[in-house]
Enzyme design. Sequence first.
Site, mmCIF file in Angstrom:
data_model
loop_
_atom_site.group_PDB
_atom_site.id
_atom_site.type_symbol
_atom_site.label_atom_id
_atom_site.label_comp_id
_atom_site.label_asym_id
_atom_site.label_seq_id
_atom_site.Cartn_x
_atom_site.Cartn_y
_atom_site.Cartn_z
ATOM 1 N N LYS A 31 41.431 43.960 30.153
ATOM 2 C CA LYS A 31 40.566 44.478 31.152
ATOM 3 C C LYS A 31 39.213 44.938 30.707
ATOM 4 C CE LYS A 31 39.741 48.409 32.838
ATOM 5 N NZ LYS A 31 39.433 49.855 33.662
ATOM 6 N N ASP A 58 36.924 44.912 35.923
ATOM 7 C CA ASP A 58 37.204 46.026 36.932
ATOM 8 C C ASP A 58 35.868 46.591 37.098
ATOM 9 O OD1 ASP A 58 38.560 47.751 38.244
ATOM 10 O OD2 ASP A 58 39.137 49.042 36.525
ATOM 11 N N LEU A 59 35.055 46.037 38.161
ATOM 12 C CA LEU A 59 33.905 46.743 38.323
ATOM 13 C C LEU A 59 33.913 47.414 39.591
ATOM 14 C CD1 LEU A 59 31.214 43.787 37.302
ATOM 15 C CD2 LEU A 59 32.160 45.911 36.003
ATOM 16 N N LYS A 60 34.906 47.600 40.298
ATOM 17 C CA LYS A 60 35.247 48.353 41.557
ATOM 18 C C LYS A 60 33.808 48.074 42.464
ATOM 19 C CE LYS A 60 38.325 51.600 39.284
ATOM 20 N NZ LYS A 60 38.263 51.387 37.915
ATOM 21 N N ASP A 63 29.396 48.544 48.306
ATOM 22 C CA ASP A 63 28.120 48.766 48.703
ATOM 23 C C ASP A 63 28.132 48.153 50.080
ATOM 24 O OD1 ASP A 63 25.242 48.931 48.943
ATOM 25 O OD2 ASP A 63 25.211 48.596 46.734
ATOM 26 N N THR A 67 25.630 43.103 50.300
ATOM 27 C CA THR A 67 25.164 43.200 48.729
ATOM 28 C C THR A 67 26.745 42.794 47.682
ATOM 29 O OG1 THR A 67 23.597 44.792 49.099
ATOM 30 C CG2 THR A 67 24.586 44.785 47.004
ATOM 31 N N THR A 117 43.484 57.019 40.356
ATOM 32 C CA THR A 117 44.747 57.664 40.032
ATOM 33 C C THR A 117 44.396 59.068 39.198
ATOM 34 O OG1 THR A 117 44.531 56.201 38.017
ATOM 35 C CG2 THR A 117 46.461 55.822 39.616
ATOM 36 N N ARG A 205 44.167 54.366 26.762
ATOM 37 C CA ARG A 205 44.312 55.002 25.955
ATOM 38 C C ARG A 205 45.704 55.428 25.150
ATOM 39 N NH1 ARG A 205 41.457 59.642 29.531
ATOM 40 N NH2 ARG A 205 42.319 58.158 30.880
HETATM 41 O O1 C5P Z 1 43.222 55.194 29.282
HETATM 42 P P1 C5P Z 1 43.924 55.068 30.587
HETATM 43 O O2 C5P Z 1 45.341 54.085 30.373
HETATM 44 O O3 C5P Z 1 44.011 55.986 31.575
HETATM 45 O O4 C5P Z 1 43.190 53.690 31.509
HETATM 46 C C1 C5P Z 1 43.070 53.239 32.843
HETATM 47 C C2 C5P Z 1 42.419 52.312 32.982
HETATM 48 O O5 C5P Z 1 42.560 51.927 34.358
HETATM 49 C C3 C5P Z 1 40.968 52.901 33.020
HETATM 50 O O6 C5P Z 1 40.226 51.684 32.429
HETATM 51 C C4 C5P Z 1 40.485 53.210 34.388
HETATM 52 O O7 C5P Z 1 39.186 52.934 34.736
HETATM 53 C C5 C5P Z 1 41.462 52.091 35.153
HETATM 54 N N1 C5P Z 1 41.682 52.699 36.513
HETATM 55 C C6 C5P Z 1 42.345 53.770 36.841
HETATM 56 N N2 C5P Z 1 42.478 53.936 38.099
HETATM 57 C C7 C5P Z 1 42.060 53.260 39.457
HETATM 58 C C8 C5P Z 1 41.483 51.862 38.820
HETATM 59 C C9 C5P Z 1 41.367 51.773 37.426
HETATM 60 O O8 C5P Z 1 42.520 54.774 35.896
HETATM 61 N N3 C5P Z 1 42.408 53.421 40.504
#
Ligand code: C5P
Length: 228
Positions: A31, A58-60, A63, A67, A117, A205
């Site tokens: 990702k 994952d640019l979410k 807008d 756009t 989350t 992480r």
């Molecule tokens: O480090 P960790 O396991 O918490 O990473 C979770 C990844 O999922 C991060 O890149 C975060 O931006 C992404 N994410 C998230 N919650 C969402 C959508 C994406 O934690 N609803």
Amino acid sequence: MAELILALDLPDRDEALRLLDKLDGALGWCKVGMEMFTHYGPQLLAELASRKLKIFLDLKFYDIPHTVAQAVMQTCSLGVDLLTVHCQGGQRMLEACIAARNDRGKKPLLFGVTVLTSFAAGEMPGITAQPQDFARSLAALALTCGLDGIVCSPQEVRDIKHDYPGLACLCPGIRPAWAGLGDQRRVATPGQAVAWGADYLVVGRPILKAKDPRDALLRIGEEMSRPF
Ligand code: C5P
């Protein structure tokens, strides 16, 4: 079988590529989020694709419909496999995204982010609904608008899959028992997430910060193969 996606949330491209070297052969998806894409852009995506990795960008996007549709259209030429937009952008925005993507073929898959989350109950500004209820209503909207799937907490995935079995579910907030919570709140272990119906697990992480990232990746894969 659910897929594991490594979140490459690292500040430095060379560090990311060194990590991918260590994980070679054990990883199918990665990702790229705002941090890496803002710094390294399409060149990094090409580098990842040359390593035969599938890419979740994952640019979410969130807008006005025009756009976001234009941004989705631009993304279609980047060769990524999965892209996110925010369901909270509403029906017209989501439909415009799907139309833009379909204009260019069926790729990438378009997934709608429901509720991040990192939000605990009561933390979403101006929203009085419980996160799981709000996520469910956004999942219904995603389905109505023709999205391929949604991003939700593993704690919500069982109910969402029950109500909308055709919607693919991608879950961040994955925390093996041996990893720290960090800023995540609505979490589950890899085995729980798979048992509850997640199709894709995004993990950052717990792998990135592990002493031995390859071992952590393999352990998570092993836990996914034994859902409970
Ligand atoms: O480090 P960790 O396991 O918490 O990473 C979770 C990844 O999922 C991060 O890149 C975060 O931006 C992404 N994410 C998230 N919650 C969402 C959508 C994406 O934690 N609803």
